[in-house]
Design an enzyme around this catalytic site. Structure first.
Site, PDB file in Angstrom:
ATOM      1  CD  GLU A 166       1.373  -8.527  12.579  1.00  0.00           C
ATOM      2  OE1 GLU A 166       2.276  -8.340  13.308  1.00  0.00           O
ATOM      3  OE2 GLU A 166       1.181  -7.987  11.459  1.00  0.00           O
ATOM      4  CD  GLN A 214       3.381 -15.602  10.002  1.00  0.00           C
ATOM      5  OE1 GLN A 214       2.205 -14.964  10.004  1.00  0.00           O
ATOM      6  NE2 GLN A 214       3.833 -15.208  11.026  1.00  0.00           N
ATOM      7  N   GLY A 229      -0.711 -10.018  10.190  1.00  0.00           N
ATOM      8  CA  GLY A 229      -1.551  -8.888   9.114  1.00  0.00           C
ATOM      9  C   GLY A 229      -2.314  -8.183  10.704  1.00  0.00           C
ATOM     10  CG  HIS A 230       0.645  -4.519  11.624  1.00  0.00           C
ATOM     11  ND1 HIS A 230       0.723  -4.945  12.487  1.00  0.00           N
ATOM     12  CD2 HIS A 230       1.619  -4.557  10.701  1.00  0.00           C
ATOM     13  CE1 HIS A 230       2.023  -4.956  12.756  1.00  0.00           C
ATOM     14  NE2 HIS A 230       2.920  -5.145  11.248  1.00  0.00           N
ATOM     15  CG  ASN A 246      -1.980  -1.510   1.251  1.00  0.00           C
ATOM     16  OD1 ASN A 246      -2.375  -1.064   0.387  1.00  0.00           O
ATOM     17  ND2 ASN A 246      -1.439  -1.849   2.225  1.00  0.00           N
ATOM     18  CG  ASP A 272      -0.171  -8.198   6.189  1.00  0.00           C
ATOM     19  OD1 ASP A 272       0.263  -9.085   6.771  1.00  0.00           O
ATOM     20  OD2 ASP A 272      -0.149  -6.928   6.888  1.00  0.00           O
TER      21      ASP A 272
END
Length: 347
Positions: free
Chosen positions: A233, A268, A181-182, A114, A138
């Site tokens: 996460e 990962q 994965g924020h 992004n 992600d």
């Protein structure tokens, strides 16, 4: 009539690394060189290389043997050229524009997530010809069905869950596994589904810790001696501890059942890409070279319903592709007994 001068293009990989970056570089470079006769250079360390004019000439021979390699042969960084700088610091966007012109570039391929796409759009506004390629484990880049790197991360997380099943069963424990994965819970959802997780917690679905504990207690009452909890996460949790530690401590406190946590972390993002990611990254790269040949600039290549297309960069920046709470996969998982921490209203 004389042949037109071949296009000269640059490639960079920015942001966090992930499996498949080299496959994408190869896809762009080989297609540009072999099919379109372009000259190709690679900038080192993401946007830093474009700022400092640090690059390497890429010949077809340099792109052989890198398809299966993890990481990126060009290196990467989290350099943000438009981030606020102190008075007296160099004007990074101006340096990028000057270097682009000095190097005689016709376009730059920006491979990233992004933040990379947001910067690419701003460079397009500066007058540079830019094509973006979406990557991130992600899977949260808006405008495409999937990013490369995601499948590899899911594969790694699923294998870890598979291994935890046996030790959890042996000790009759609750096993918490935290994946990346924020903001988006795609890895947790897919790996949880593929690995047979009992509870999956993602940022997009608000959880209730008492609901989680009730689900675990019900499993033990049903003679199911262990539970696997997959945690993204980015779920809501105190910042001083990991998401896994927070959930694990709460479960042990409320249920008294022995609980252990595993945080996968950067595992990962490393290693060789899966066949699916190699193919996707190659398709993206080859299509980006085609976009340059057709002068379809200011776009990000994307895949929708397995067809390659492009999305204007101005539509990508500032948006995220998140898991909808009513996602069909979540609905199917619920019907099979998987919990998401919101089943019971217990406070």
């Amino acid at each position: 009539m004389s042949n037109p001068k071949p296009k000269r293009i640059g490639i960079l990989t920015a942001g966090g690394d992930c499996p498949g970056l080299n496959a994408a570089i190869r896809g762009v470079g080989k297609t540009a060189i072999v099919d379109y006769g372009m000259d190709v250079i690679g900038f080192t360390a993401g946007y830093t290389g474009l700022i400092e004019k640090d690059f390497v000439e890429l010949k077809e021979s340099h792109l052989s043997g890198i398809l299966t390699l993890g990481g990126t042969i060009l290196g990467t960084s989290r350099e943000k050229p438009y981030k606020f700088v102190k008075e007296g610091d160099s004007d990074k966007p101006a340096l990028i524009k000057q270097n682009y012109q000095d190097l005689g570039l016709d376009a730059v391929v920006c491979i990233g997530g992004n933040g990379t796409m947001k910067t690419a759009h701003r460079l397009q506004q500066e007058g540079l010809n830019v094509v973006g390629i979406p990557k991130t484990i992600d899977n949260d880049v808006w405008g495409t069905d999937v990013t490369f790197g995601f499948d590899s991360a899911v594969h790694i997380a699923t294998e870890a869950i598979d291994r935890l099943h046996t030790t959890a069963n042996s000790h009759q424990r609750v096993m918490i596994i935290e994946v990346m994965g924020h903001h988006a819970g795609w890895i947790a959802l897919y790996a949880g589904m593929a690995g047979g997780g009992d509870i999956v917690l993602i940022p997009e679905v608000e959880y209730n810790i008492r609901s989680i504990c009730k689900k675990i207690e019900e499993r033990y009452e049903s003679k199911k001696p262990y539970s696997i909890v997959v945690v993204a996460e980015g779920i809501n949790h105190p910042k001083k501890v990991s998401a896994a530690a927070h959930i694990g401590e709460a479960i042990q406190t409320y249920t008294g059942i022995e609980t252990r946590e595993t945080v996968l972390g950067y595992v990962q993002r490393g290693g060789s890409p899966t066949p699916m990611d190699r193919i996707l990254a190659t398709r993206y790269g080859a299509y980006a070279a085609q976009c340059i040949a057709e002068e379809n600039y200011g776009t990000m290549v994307a895949i929708r319903n397995n067809f390659l297309t492009t999305v204007p960069l101005e539509e990508v920046g500032g948006k995220l592709s998140l898991v909808e709470p009513e996602n069909p996969l979540i609905q199917k998982a619920r019907k099979m007994g998987m919990a998401f921490g919101d089943e019971y209203d217990l406070m």
